[in-house]
Design a protein around this motif. Structure first.
Motif, PDB file in Angstrom:
ATOM      1  N   LEU A 130     -31.660 -30.244  52.237  1.00 23.68           N
ATOM      2  CA  LEU A 130     -31.382 -29.002  52.947  1.00 23.68           C
ATOM      3  C   LEU A 130     -31.618 -27.792  52.047  1.00 23.68           C
ATOM      4  O   LEU A 130     -32.218 -26.796  52.465  1.00 23.68           O
ATOM      5  CB  LEU A 130     -29.950 -29.019  53.468  1.00 23.68           C
ATOM      6  N   VAL A 131     -31.173 -27.871  50.820  1.00 23.62           N
ATOM      7  CA  VAL A 131     -31.365 -26.781  49.863  1.00 23.62           C
ATOM      8  C   VAL A 131     -32.853 -26.599  49.558  1.00 23.62           C
ATOM      9  O   VAL A 131     -33.352 -25.472  49.521  1.00 23.62           O
ATOM     10  CB  VAL A 131     -30.556 -27.050  48.575  1.00 23.62           C
ATOM     11  N   LEU A 132     -33.569 -27.682  49.374  1.00 20.05           N
ATOM     12  CA  LEU A 132     -35.006 -27.590  49.103  1.00 20.05           C
ATOM     13  C   LEU A 132     -35.754 -26.987  50.288  1.00 20.05           C
ATOM     14  O   LEU A 132     -36.678 -26.186  50.091  1.00 20.05           O
ATOM     15  CB  LEU A 132     -35.571 -28.961  48.754  1.00 20.05           C
ATOM     16  N   MET A 133     -35.370 -27.338  51.508  1.00 19.46           N
ATOM     17  CA  MET A 133     -36.027 -26.755  52.684  1.00 19.46           C
ATOM     18  C   MET A 133     -35.784 -25.254  52.754  1.00 19.46           C
ATOM     19  O   MET A 133     -36.687 -24.493  53.090  1.00 19.46           O
ATOM     20  CB  MET A 133     -35.535 -27.427  53.969  1.00 19.46           C
ATOM     21  N   PHE A 134     -34.591 -24.789  52.421  1.00 24.28           N
ATOM     22  CA  PHE A 134     -34.308 -23.357  52.433  1.00 24.28           C
ATOM     23  C   PHE A 134     -35.123 -22.629  51.374  1.00 24.28           C
ATOM     24  O   PHE A 134     -35.641 -21.547  51.626  1.00 24.28           O
ATOM     25  CB  PHE A 134     -32.814 -23.093  52.221  1.00 24.28           C
ATOM     26  N   VAL A 135     -35.259 -23.204  50.195  1.00 21.05           N
ATOM     27  CA  VAL A 135     -36.045 -22.573  49.128  1.00 21.05           C
ATOM     28  C   VAL A 135     -37.507 -22.463  49.542  1.00 21.05           C
ATOM     29  O   VAL A 135     -38.134 -21.409  49.376  1.00 21.05           O
ATOM     30  CB  VAL A 135     -35.896 -23.368  47.804  1.00 21.05           C
ATOM     31  N   VAL A 136     -38.054 -23.508  50.121  1.00 16.28           N
ATOM     32  CA  VAL A 136     -39.449 -23.474  50.582  1.00 16.28           C
ATOM     33  C   VAL A 136     -39.600 -22.449  51.700  1.00 16.28           C
ATOM     34  O   VAL A 136     -40.563 -21.669  51.715  1.00 16.28           O
ATOM     35  CB  VAL A 136     -39.907 -24.877  51.039  1.00 16.28           C
ATOM     36  N   LEU A 137     -38.670 -22.403  52.638  1.00 19.45           N
ATOM     37  CA  LEU A 137     -38.701 -21.439  53.727  1.00 19.45           C
ATOM     38  C   LEU A 137     -38.682 -20.012  53.188  1.00 19.45           C
ATOM     39  O   LEU A 137     -39.404 -19.150  53.680  1.00 19.45           O
ATOM     40  CB  LEU A 137     -37.515 -21.671  54.660  1.00 19.45           C
ATOM     41  N   TYR A 138     -37.880 -19.766  52.171  1.00 20.29           N
ATOM     42  CA  TYR A 138     -37.803 -18.428  51.584  1.00 20.29           C
ATOM     43  C   TYR A 138     -39.148 -18.008  51.004  1.00 20.29           C
ATOM     44  O   TYR A 138     -39.630 -16.911  51.259  1.00 20.29           O
ATOM     45  CB  TYR A 138     -36.711 -18.395  50.497  1.00 20.29           C
ATOM     46  N   PHE A 139     -39.771 -18.874  50.220  1.00 21.54           N
ATOM     47  CA  PHE A 139     -41.016 -18.501  49.561  1.00 21.54           C
ATOM     48  C   PHE A 139     -42.223 -18.505  50.498  1.00 21.54           C
ATOM     49  O   PHE A 139     -43.206 -17.819  50.237  1.00 21.54           O
ATOM     50  CB  PHE A 139     -41.285 -19.415  48.358  1.00 21.54           C
ATOM     51  N   VAL A 140     -42.162 -19.267  51.590  1.00 18.42           N
ATOM     52  CA  VAL A 140     -43.300 -19.337  52.496  1.00 18.42           C
ATOM     53  C   VAL A 140     -43.220 -18.301  53.612  1.00 18.42           C
ATOM     54  O   VAL A 140     -44.238 -17.756  54.015  1.00 18.42           O
ATOM     55  CB  VAL A 140     -43.419 -20.763  53.092  1.00 18.42           C
ATOM     56  N   MET A 141     -42.012 -17.997  54.098  1.00 16.70           N
ATOM     57  CA  MET A 141     -41.894 -17.112  55.253  1.00 16.70           C
ATOM     58  C   MET A 141     -41.163 -15.802  54.975  1.00 16.70           C
ATOM     59  O   MET A 141     -41.660 -14.740  55.325  1.00 16.70           O
ATOM     60  CB  MET A 141     -41.184 -17.849  56.396  1.00 16.70           C
ATOM     61  N   ILE A 142     -40.007 -15.853  54.382  1.00 13.33           N
ATOM     62  CA  ILE A 142     -39.157 -14.671  54.269  1.00 13.33           C
ATOM     63  C   ILE A 142     -39.715 -13.668  53.265  1.00 13.33           C
ATOM     64  O   ILE A 142     -39.828 -12.480  53.560  1.00 13.33           O
ATOM     65  CB  ILE A 142     -37.715 -15.084  53.909  1.00 13.33           C
ATOM     66  N   ARG A 143     -40.076 -14.111  52.091  1.00 22.72           N
ATOM     67  CA  ARG A 143     -40.543 -13.213  51.041  1.00 22.72           C
ATOM     68  C   ARG A 143     -41.843 -12.496  51.423  1.00 22.72           C
ATOM     69  O   ARG A 143     -41.937 -11.282  51.247  1.00 22.72           O
ATOM     70  CB  ARG A 143     -40.711 -14.001  49.742  1.00 22.72           C
ATOM     71  N   PRO A 144     -42.865 -13.182  51.970  1.00 21.00           N
ATOM     72  CA  PRO A 144     -44.074 -12.458  52.376  1.00 21.00           C
ATOM     73  C   PRO A 144     -43.823 -11.435  53.499  1.00 21.00           C
ATOM     74  O   PRO A 144     -44.430 -10.365  53.507  1.00 21.00           O
ATOM     75  CB  PRO A 144     -45.009 -13.566  52.865  1.00 21.00           C
ATOM     76  N   GLN A 145     -42.914 -11.754  54.419  1.00 21.90           N
ATOM     77  CA  GLN A 145     -42.598 -10.816  55.491  1.00 21.90           C
ATOM     78  C   GLN A 145     -41.936  -9.560  54.932  1.00 21.90           C
ATOM     79  O   GLN A 145     -42.240  -8.449  55.364  1.00 21.90           O
ATOM     80  CB  GLN A 145     -41.695 -11.482  56.530  1.00 21.90           C
ATOM     81  N   MET A 146     -41.052  -9.710  53.980  1.00 20.70           N
ATOM     82  CA  MET A 146     -40.409  -8.553  53.359  1.00 20.70           C
ATOM     83  C   MET A 146     -41.437  -7.699  52.626  1.00 20.70           C
ATOM     84  O   MET A 146     -41.358  -6.464  52.647  1.00 20.70           O
ATOM     85  CB  MET A 146     -39.308  -9.019  52.414  1.00 20.70           C
ATOM     86  N   LYS A 147     -42.404  -8.335  51.988  1.00 21.60           N
ATOM     87  CA  LYS A 147     -43.457  -7.609  51.281  1.00 21.60           C
ATOM     88  C   LYS A 147     -44.304  -6.802  52.265  1.00 21.60           C
ATOM     89  O   LYS A 147     -44.633  -5.640  52.004  1.00 21.60           O
ATOM     90  CB  LYS A 147     -44.330  -8.600  50.503  1.00 21.60           C
ATOM     91  N   ARG A 148     -44.665  -7.410  53.422  1.00 17.99           N
ATOM     92  CA  ARG A 148     -45.449  -6.706  54.442  1.00 17.99           C
ATOM     93  C   ARG A 148     -44.680  -5.505  54.988  1.00 17.99           C
ATOM     94  O   ARG A 148     -45.255  -4.440  55.217  1.00 17.99           O
ATOM     95  CB  ARG A 148     -45.812  -7.649  55.580  1.00 17.99           C
ATOM     96  N   GLN A 149     -43.379  -5.666  55.214  1.00 12.55           N
ATOM     97  CA  GLN A 149     -42.561  -4.561  55.720  1.00 12.55           C
ATOM     98  C   GLN A 149     -42.519  -3.412  54.729  1.00 12.55           C
ATOM     99  O   GLN A 149     -42.592  -2.245  55.115  1.00 12.55           O
ATOM    100  CB  GLN A 149     -41.147  -5.040  56.019  1.00 12.55           C
ATOM    101  N   LYS A 150     -42.420  -3.732  53.458  1.00  8.54           N
ATOM    102  CA  LYS A 150     -42.374  -2.703  52.423  1.00  8.54           C
ATOM    103  C   LYS A 150     -43.707  -1.946  52.361  1.00  8.54           C
ATOM    104  O   LYS A 150     -43.727  -0.718  52.247  1.00  8.54           O
ATOM    105  CB  LYS A 150     -42.066  -3.343  51.069  1.00  8.54           C
ATOM    106  N   GLU A 151     -44.827  -2.659  52.457  1.00  9.73           N
ATOM    107  CA  GLU A 151     -46.136  -2.012  52.450  1.00  9.73           C
ATOM    108  C   GLU A 151     -46.319  -1.124  53.674  1.00  9.73           C
ATOM    109  O   GLU A 151     -46.858  -0.018  53.575  1.00  9.73           O
ATOM    110  CB  GLU A 151     -47.243  -3.066  52.400  1.00  9.73           C
ATOM    111  N   HIS A 152     -45.872  -1.583  54.849  1.00 11.91           N
ATOM    112  CA  HIS A 152     -45.994  -0.795  56.078  1.00 11.91           C
ATOM    113  C   HIS A 152     -45.149   0.468  55.988  1.00 11.91           C
ATOM    114  O   HIS A 152     -45.598   1.560  56.389  1.00 11.91           O
ATOM    115  CB  HIS A 152     -45.573  -1.638  57.282  1.00 11.91           C
ATOM    116  N   ARG A 153     -43.941   0.357  55.455  1.00  8.02           N
ATOM    117  CA  ARG A 153     -43.064   1.512  55.303  1.00  8.02           C
ATOM    118  C   ARG A 153     -43.679   2.550  54.367  1.00  8.02           C
ATOM    119  O   ARG A 153     -43.661   3.745  54.654  1.00  8.02           O
ATOM    120  CB  ARG A 153     -41.698   1.064  54.767  1.00  8.02           C
ATOM    121  N   SER A 154     -44.273   2.101  53.265  1.00 11.77           N
ATOM    122  CA  SER A 154     -44.892   3.050  52.328  1.00 11.77           C
ATOM    123  C   SER A 154     -46.136   3.689  52.942  1.00 11.77           C
ATOM    124  O   SER A 154     -46.423   4.862  52.698  1.00 11.77           O
ATOM    125  CB  SER A 154     -45.222   2.365  51.006  1.00 11.77           C
ATOM    126  N   MET A 155     -46.895   2.954  53.771  1.00 10.81           N
ATOM    127  CA  MET A 155     -48.059   3.517  54.443  1.00 10.81           C
ATOM    128  C   MET A 155     -47.637   4.610  55.418  1.00 10.81           C
ATOM    129  O   MET A 155     -48.251   5.672  55.479  1.00 10.81           O
ATOM    130  CB  MET A 155     -48.827   2.427  55.188  1.00 10.81           C
TER     131      MET A 155
END
Length: 110
Positions: A30-55
Motif C-alpha cells: 500500500l505504501v509503495l503504491m502511494f509513492v508510485v502514484l505520487y511520482f507518476v500522477m500528483i507531482r507532474p500535475q502540480m508542476k503543470r498547475q504552477k507553470e500555468h499560473r506563472s503563464m
C-alpha cells in the motif's frame, strides 16, 4: 472434525509470532503504491498547475493567446479576473484569465 486439535491450538501462536513485522509487511504494498502514484500522477500535475499560473501572471497587453474554447485573439485590456481579447477587427470578447491555455508567438492571431 475437519481440523485436529493440535493444529487448532498452534494457530494463534503462529499469528502472534509475526507481530509488528507482519503488519509492516502487510502495509508495504500500500505504501509503495502511494509513492508510485505520487511520482507518476500528483507531482507532474502540480508542476503543470504552477507553470500555468506563472503563464497567466505574465500575460500582457498585445500578447496573442489561445483559450480553452479554441478562440485565438490578441489581449487588448486586462482586469483583475478577466481579460479582453480582440478576435476580429472591432470584435472584443471578455474571458476569464484561467481560460487562457497558451500564449502564441506574436502575429499568429492575424
Amino acid at each position: 472434525m475437519f481440523i485436529s486439535s493440535a493444529f487448532a491450538q498452534t494457530a494463534p501462536a503462529a499469528a502472534a509470532e509475526g507481530g509488528f513485522m507482519g503488519s509492516l509487511t502487510g502495509m508495504l504494498p500500500l505504501v509503495l503504491m502511494f509513492v508510485v502514484l505520487y511520482f507518476v500522477m500528483i507531482r507532474p500535475q502540480m508542476k503543470r498547475q504552477k507553470e500555468h499560473r506563472s503563464m497567466i501572471d505574465a500575460l500582457a497587453k498585445g500578447d496573442d493567446v489561445a483559450t480553452a474554447g479554441g478562440i485565438i485573439g490578441t489581449v487588448t485590456r486586462m482586469a483583475e479576473q478577466f481579460i479582453y481579447i480582440q478576435v476580429a477587427s472591432g470584435v472584443e470578447i471578455q474571458i476569464q484569465r484561467s481560460a487562457v491555455t497558451q500564449v502564441l508567438p506574436k502575429g499568429s492571431a492575424k
